[in-house]
Write an enzyme that holds these catalytic residues in place. Structure first.
Site, PDB file in Angstrom:
ATOM      1  N   SER A 169       0.819  -1.216   0.000  1.00  0.00           N
ATOM      2  CA  SER A 169       0.000   0.000   0.000  1.00  0.00           C
ATOM      3  C   SER A 169       0.850   1.261   0.000  1.00  0.00           C
ATOM      4  O   SER A 169       1.986   1.256   0.466  1.00  0.00           O
ATOM      5  CB  SER A 169      -0.905   0.021   1.229  1.00  0.00           C
ATOM      6  OG  SER A 169      -1.635  -1.170   1.340  1.00  0.00           O
TER       7      SER A 169
HETATM    8  N1  SAH Z   1      -0.602  -5.011   4.174  1.00  0.00           N
HETATM    9  C1  SAH Z   1       0.147  -5.279   2.954  1.00  0.00           C
HETATM   10  C2  SAH Z   1      -0.585  -4.892   1.688  1.00  0.00           C
HETATM   11  C3  SAH Z   1      -1.615  -5.847   1.425  1.00  0.00           C
HETATM   12  S1  SAH Z   1      -2.252  -6.029  -0.209  1.00  0.00           S
HETATM   13  C4  SAH Z   1       1.506  -4.634   2.967  1.00  0.00           C
HETATM   14  O1  SAH Z   1       1.837  -3.919   3.909  1.00  0.00           O
HETATM   15  O2  SAH Z   1       2.265  -4.887   2.046  1.00  0.00           O
HETATM   16  C5  SAH Z   1      -3.568  -7.105   0.282  1.00  0.00           C
HETATM   17  C6  SAH Z   1      -3.152  -8.499   0.648  1.00  0.00           C
HETATM   18  O3  SAH Z   1      -4.299  -9.191   1.123  1.00  0.00           O
HETATM   19  C7  SAH Z   1      -2.627  -9.309  -0.533  1.00  0.00           C
HETATM   20  O4  SAH Z   1      -1.360  -9.801  -0.251  1.00  0.00           O
HETATM   21  C8  SAH Z   1      -3.654 -10.422  -0.683  1.00  0.00           C
HETATM   22  O5  SAH Z   1      -3.101 -11.635  -1.119  1.00  0.00           O
HETATM   23  C9  SAH Z   1      -4.182 -10.538   0.733  1.00  0.00           C
HETATM   24  N2  SAH Z   1      -5.488 -11.190   0.882  1.00  0.00           N
HETATM   25  C10 SAH Z   1      -6.597 -11.080   0.108  1.00  0.00           C
HETATM   26  N3  SAH Z   1      -7.600 -11.835   0.609  1.00  0.00           N
HETATM   27  C11 SAH Z   1      -7.108 -12.445   1.726  1.00  0.00           C
HETATM   28  C12 SAH Z   1      -7.648 -13.353   2.690  1.00  0.00           C
HETATM   29  N4  SAH Z   1      -8.902 -13.817   2.636  1.00  0.00           N
HETATM   30  N5  SAH Z   1      -6.849 -13.748   3.707  1.00  0.00           N
HETATM   31  C13 SAH Z   1      -5.573 -13.313   3.813  1.00  0.00           C
HETATM   32  N6  SAH Z   1      -5.002 -12.452   2.933  1.00  0.00           N
HETATM   33  C14 SAH Z   1      -5.763 -12.027   1.900  1.00  0.00           C
END
Ligand code: SAH
Length: 213
Positions: free
Chosen positions: A61
């Site tokens: 993000s």
């Molecule tokens: N917090 C992260 C950015 C996240 S992007 C950072 O600091 O880099 C969103 C993430 O959520 C992705 O990696 C995606 O794979 C994950 N995601 C999506 N659905 C999910 C679920 N049901 N459980 C766990 N992770 C999930």
């Protein structure tokens, strides 16, 4: 490359002017080496004012959004925090600087492994990771003082309401595509009150209580 200069610029040009003022919060952004969470060719790009792709179709993000969501959680240092969507692990590291304990869930094994490797390398001892569907929460570790969902959900996943302590807070982007609203929930008298924070764009939360694949 002196990344600390890029980090200082990130804080001074992207966070402070937009109203992120809490000293402890800003200190965490000065300290955590954001470039260590991405592949070699992205190390400089990652200090820019935008999200950056990190593989598996996912993104790290934008710094301001990480700061804003963290600010919404109002951390004092005593909290146990659940993060859904570990991704690169950067947000988890920021949370680990400001809370007592962080539990973070990622659904992609490749990302979960990479995040684990860097978080161990950086010496974090207060972060637990697991690879699973985060929309189910983390029952063995519940209850949590705070929950942060870093992917966009159609609605607040039901298990979150049960795994949040009284007085606890949840930050979550709700909605689809470009019409998402970062929303803050607070549990008062066993009920959740919601407050919209701002528009935002996240990748979708995929899972039992999220969107379908
Ligand atoms: N917090 C992260 C950015 C996240 S992007 C950072 O600091 O880099 C969103 C993430 O959520 C992705 O990696 C995606 O794979 C994950 N995601 C999506 N659905 C999910 C679920 N049901 N459980 C766990 N992770 C999930």
């Amino acid at each position: 490359m002196d990344y600390s200069i890029l980090r200082k610029r990130m804080v001074e040009e992207q966070l402070i002017p937009r109203g992120i003022q809490n000293k402890k919060l800003l200190d965490a952004f000065y300290k955590v080496e954001r470039h260590r969470f991405v592949p070699e060719d992205l190390k400089e790009t990652v200090y820019g004012d935008f999200p950056v792709p990190i593989g598996d179709g996912q993104t790290i993000s934008q710094p301001y959004i990480v700061a804003l969501m963290t600010k919404c959680l109002d951390l004092t240092g005593e909290e146990k925090v659940l993060e859904i969507g570990t991704g690169s692990g950067y947000q988890a590291a920021i949370l680990a600087e400001l809370a007592k304990e962080v539990c973070s869930i990622e659904r992609f094994p490749g990302l979960a492994k990479r995040a684990e490797a860097i978080l161990i390398e950086l010496g974090y001892k207060n972060i637990k990771l697991k690879c699973a569907d985060g929309t189910l929460g983390w029952e063995e570790e519940a209850p949590f003082d705070r929950i942060i969902i870093t992917a966009a959900a159609p609605r607040l996943p039901l298990p979150m309401t049960e795994q949040l302590k009284e007085g606890g807070k949840i930050a979550v982007p709700l909605g689809e595509g470009f019409s998402q609203v970062l929303t803050l929930f607070q549990k008062k008298n066993n009920r959740l009150e919601s407050t919209p924070v701002c528009g935002c764009v996240f990748v979708p939360l995929i899972g039992k209580y999220g969107y379908r694949e």
